[in-house]
Design an enzyme around this catalytic site. Structure first.
Site, PDB file in Angstrom:
ATOM      1  CG  ASP A   1      -0.188   5.880 -11.615  1.00 26.36           C
ATOM      2  OD1 ASP A   1      -0.117   5.895 -10.367  1.00 26.36           O
ATOM      3  OD2 ASP A   1      -1.206   5.512 -12.233  1.00 26.36           O
TER       4      ASP A   1
ATOM      5  CD  GLU B   1       2.635   2.557  -6.114  1.00 23.23           C
ATOM      6  OE1 GLU B   1       2.364   1.848  -7.092  1.00 23.23           O
ATOM      7  OE2 GLU B   1       2.482   3.785  -6.089  1.00 23.23           O
TER       8      GLU B   1
ATOM      9  CG  ASP C   1      -5.605   6.252  -6.998  1.00 27.66           C
ATOM     10  OD1 ASP C   1      -5.167   7.247  -7.610  1.00 27.66           O
ATOM     11  OD2 ASP C   1      -5.516   5.097  -7.430  1.00 27.66           O
TER      12      ASP C   1
END
Ligand code: MIG
Length: 809
Positions: free
Chosen positions: A435, A438, A513
């Site tokens: 997770d 990015e 999300d």
């Protein structure tokens, strides 16, 4: 005093107008410098290099009859160095091709593709070699930005110059792919930016979001091509949003470097794209099982409680997730001693109930010395962490507070990171969830705080502008390769949020999300199908939605999509209302059970189509247009989907709706629930009460299914039931793929593929079972064949692995 607000609002309006004018102007590539005309060319065994008047060079490489690479260096020779993290295959056997030159035109011809290049101006046109029909053509010469006209929009103008290519937009052209975008299936008249971003609660139109897959497919008159713009800088794709003449793509640096794929079939393009950027390896079969997560289940007894509820309620479950709170103060590669005193004990206990545990692993390593935190101490000592240009350690803020990131471009750092996963595998953890890659930084989510972060990048020491979009790809790679070394006899299971093209070699994905809203739910189908058209077959979304409070109806409708997505996981935010299948009462729970059970029954079918995705690059979760490329009614249809070639599903995406229109393509279809048949090529209206999602089976299909199970491997696949849906001429066919579901042995032949074909005979039908292919032996078992004629007929046979014929009378 009254005039002041008026004045400021005018000023504000002016500023807004000016801003948008700037953005529009800034994204205008028509004023950029164009590449010069061709003055001469050079030919090698697989390339043609065009030398231009302005000293630019364009190199066309013929990789396959349907795959040509275009690589351009503006006002400079093609660099010696040629490297991409996305590319899986560099050695191609050069196909037959020839070069033809006239005064005006240079033509490269393969068996399938004709590339016609005008010398002045330099324009490239791709045509079908057989029909000479134009498939895709430059609208203007490739351009670059030596004067920095676009500097204002650039993340880091010092890191490179803008490069762009512009193509003619067909009046009836449609666009697909581009990976994970919060947008509809057909990207025509839209524009997008690629810059991996942590975007919680995104809705349709939010762009960019987490991933960068700079690959798209164009389709016109049923003829498809693909373009993979392999450039990791922030990139732009404009499919006629600002001009009805032009499709353009560009990036804030790097090379104009793209691969042109010719179909004409989309399935063929996806196969080639997989050859180039990598085929998805098969995950363990249990990854297709039902998964439950939430931020976060702790302590260990609560994890056990979740599993207990699942078992007591007779809801199938294969995987449970540990989100960030399992760690000691968010330190990756640790377990909190109070919450999880005995992780191995926990995973052993759950294993007995058929449940596997996946832990989250974020990229941020807590910046803390002197406490013996191995990941930090070792990484620092080995100099594996990212630094700023001035040599200072880069210290972003993420969940552990001040942290450091690994420079995954360094092979030794990747290896080290992979090996750190021993703490998980030793404790019986079955998979890794990446997770925040990015990479998200709470200091600044746009990347500005990382502007001068330098990566090793094969000795080139490049900055964030180039490396942001590939960070997650390399982290996932390090993770997968580590798991492969630690457990060579097991298939790794990795799931990631961010990505760059090629991610399918290393990881599965989920769509981050989402909101627990109907609006967000309606993005599931266009997003899953677009990802499938972008080389990422193993996809899914948090069932029920991640953010906010859902309800029973939304959860049920969400399961009615998710129960057929490759990744089937219910997950919820830390402060959200609980969302496990039973949370809204028995009525909803019973419906969810029905769909989870159906998923498990259909696992042989899902696994067979997943293997097809692995082998051919064609995803299992498909937009209708992938199976019906000649049918324009499917070109923007994104509220229905298909699994493989055979199953069509038309979910309900709004509250209080119990009936909908369903488009059925040409051919005959069976209602999955009632076996009623329909003729396609039209829209039908069907009932869809809450406990029913409209599903249809293509006439001519044979769909395998197995016994009801609570988890993968609970029982042997015996009997396997083949539901036969004869077409108008009484024929049907299908296949079954099997292997051990766990080890990599399938890559060396340890699988079994069985083909089935059915034909009508007087008074019944005959099933021809093909001789099993592959060395995997599942042992003796029964096959049930059920013909969905009315009344339906059935017969049971013993599978011997040998060819045989079975009569159904
Ligand atoms: O800043 O780990 O998308 O699935 O539960 C939020 C906590 C970090 C974002 C992920 C979500 C996960 C959450 N994470």
């Amino acid at each position: 005093m009254k005039y002041i607000p008026i004045k400021t609002s005018c000023l504000r309006a002016l500023v807004v107008i000016l801003f948008w004018w700037c953005v529009a102007a800034a994204q205008d590539i028509t004023t950029l410098e164009k590449i010069g005309p061709v003055v001469r060319l050079e030919k090698t065994e697989k390339t043609v290099t065009l030398h231009c008047q302005d000293n630019s060079q364009v190199q066309l490489t013929i990789l396959a009859p349907d795959l040509v690479r275009v690589r351009t260096a503006f006002t400079a020779p093609i660099p010696q160095k040629d490297h991409s993290w996305a590319i899986a295959r560099e050695n191609w056997e050069t196909p037959r091709w020839r070069l033809n030159e006239t005064k005006d035109l240079i033509t490269i011809t393969t068996d399938e593709l004709e590339v016609a290049i005008t010398r002045s101006p330099l324009l490239i046109e791709f045509r079908d070699a057989r029909t000479h029909q134009v498939v895709n053509a430059d609208e203007r010469p490739m351009s670059y930005d030596p004067k920095g006209q676009l500097a204002e929009i650039m993340f880091d103008p010092k890191a490179g110059a803008f490069v762009a290519a512009s193509k003619k937009l067909g009046f009836n052209e449609h666009f697909y792919g581009l990976g994970e975008k919060a947008s509809r299936l057909d990207k025509r008249r839209s524009s997008f930016v690629n810059w991996n971003s942590d975007t919680p609660g995104y809705n349709e139109g939010k762009d960019p979001i987490y991933q960068t897959i700079p690959f798209y497919i164009g389709l016109q008159r049923g003829i498809a091509y693909g373009i993979f713009f392999d450039n990791s800088y922030r990139s732009y794709f404009n499919f006629g949003k600002t001009s009805q003449e032009r499709v353009w793509f560009g990036a804030e640096g790097g090379e104009m470097n793209y691969y042109f794929f010719y179909g004409p079939s989309i399935k063929k393009i996806l196969g080639r794209y997989a050859d180039l950027t990598g085929h998805m390896p098969l995950p363990p079969l249990w990854a297709l099982g039902n998964q439950q997560s939430r931020w976060s289940y702790y302590p260990d007894t609560m994890v056990e409680e979740v599993v207990k509820e699942y078992r007591e309620r007779d809801l199938p479950l294969d995987v449970v997730y540990l989100d960030i709170d399992y760690m000691k103060g968010y330190r990756v590669f640790t377990f909190d001693k109070e919450r999880f005193p005995d992780p191995k004990g926990l995973t052993d206990k759950l294993k007995k109930q058929g449940v596997k545990v996946v832990t989250i692993v974020d990229p941020g390593i807590k910046d803390v010395s002197g406490e013996g935190y191995q990941a930090f101490d070792e990484g620092l000592a080995k100099n594996f962490f990212q630094h700023r240009r001035n040599g200072a350690l880069f210290v972003p803020k993420v969940w552990p507070g001040e942290s450091v990131f690994v420079d995954y471009t360094m092979p030794e750092a990747r290896r080290w990171w992979g090996d750190l996963h021993r703490v998980y595998t030793d404790n019986g953890i079955a998979g890794i969830w990446n997770d925040m890659n990015e990479p998200a930084d709470f200091v600044d989510q746009t990347g500005k705080n990382q502007l001068d972060v330098v990566s090793y990048d094969e000795g080139e020491k490049t900055t964030h502008a180039k490396n942001r979009n590939t960070f997650a790809l390399l982290m996932a790679r390090a993770t997968r390769e580590g798991l492969e070394r630690l457990q060579p006899d097991r298939r790794p299971y990795v799931i990631t949020r961010a990505a760059y093209a090629g991610i399918q070699r290393f990881s599965t994905m989920w769509t981050g999300d989402t909101n627990s809203t109907w609006e967000a739910l309606s993005l599931n189908i266009p997003m899953f199908t677009s990802l499938g058209l972008s080389g990422e077959p193993f996809v899914g979304s948090d069932i029920g939605g991640f953010i906010g409070r859902g309800n029973g109806e939304l959860l049920v409708r969400s399961y009615q999509i998710g129960f057929l997505a490759p990744f089937c996981r219910n997950h919820k935010q830390n402060d959200g209302y609980d969302q496990e299948p039973w949370r809204f009462g028995k009525y909803y729970e019973d419906i969810i059970r029905k769909y989870l059970k159906l998923r498990y029954a259909l696992l042989p079918f899902l696994y067979t189509t997943l293997e097809e995705a692995h082998r051919t690059g064609v995803p299992l979760f498909r937009p209708l247009l992938l199976n019906y490329q000649d049918d324009p009614s499917t070109y923007n249809l994104d509220d229905e989907f298909m699994i493989g070639d055979d199953l069509l599903v038309a979910p309900i995406l709004k509250p209080d709706v119990t009936r909908r229109l369903v488009y059925l393509p040409a051919g005959s279809w069976y209602d999955y629930w009632t076996n009623k048949t329909y003729s396609g090529g039209t829209m039908i209206s069907v009932e869809a009460p809450l406990d029913m999602v409209p599903m249809f089976v293509r006439a001519g299909a044979v769909i395998p299914s197995g016994p009801s199970m609570n988890y993968v491997g609970e029982k042997p696949l015996d009997p396997i039931t083949f539901n036969i849906y004869p077409d108008d001429s009484g024929k049907a066919s299908g296949s079954l793929y099997e292997d051990d579901g766990l080890s990599p042995a399938y890559t060396t032949g340890a699988y079994r593929r069985t083909a089935f074909s059915v034909k009508r005979v007087a008074g019944g039908a005959v099933v021809s079972i093909g001789a099993a292919e592959g060395t995997y032996n599942p042992g003796p078992r029964k096959f049930n064949f059920v013909v969905k004629s009315s009344p339906s007929k059935a017969v049971t046979a013993t599978d011997t692995g040998k060819a045989q014929q079975v009569e159904i009378r």
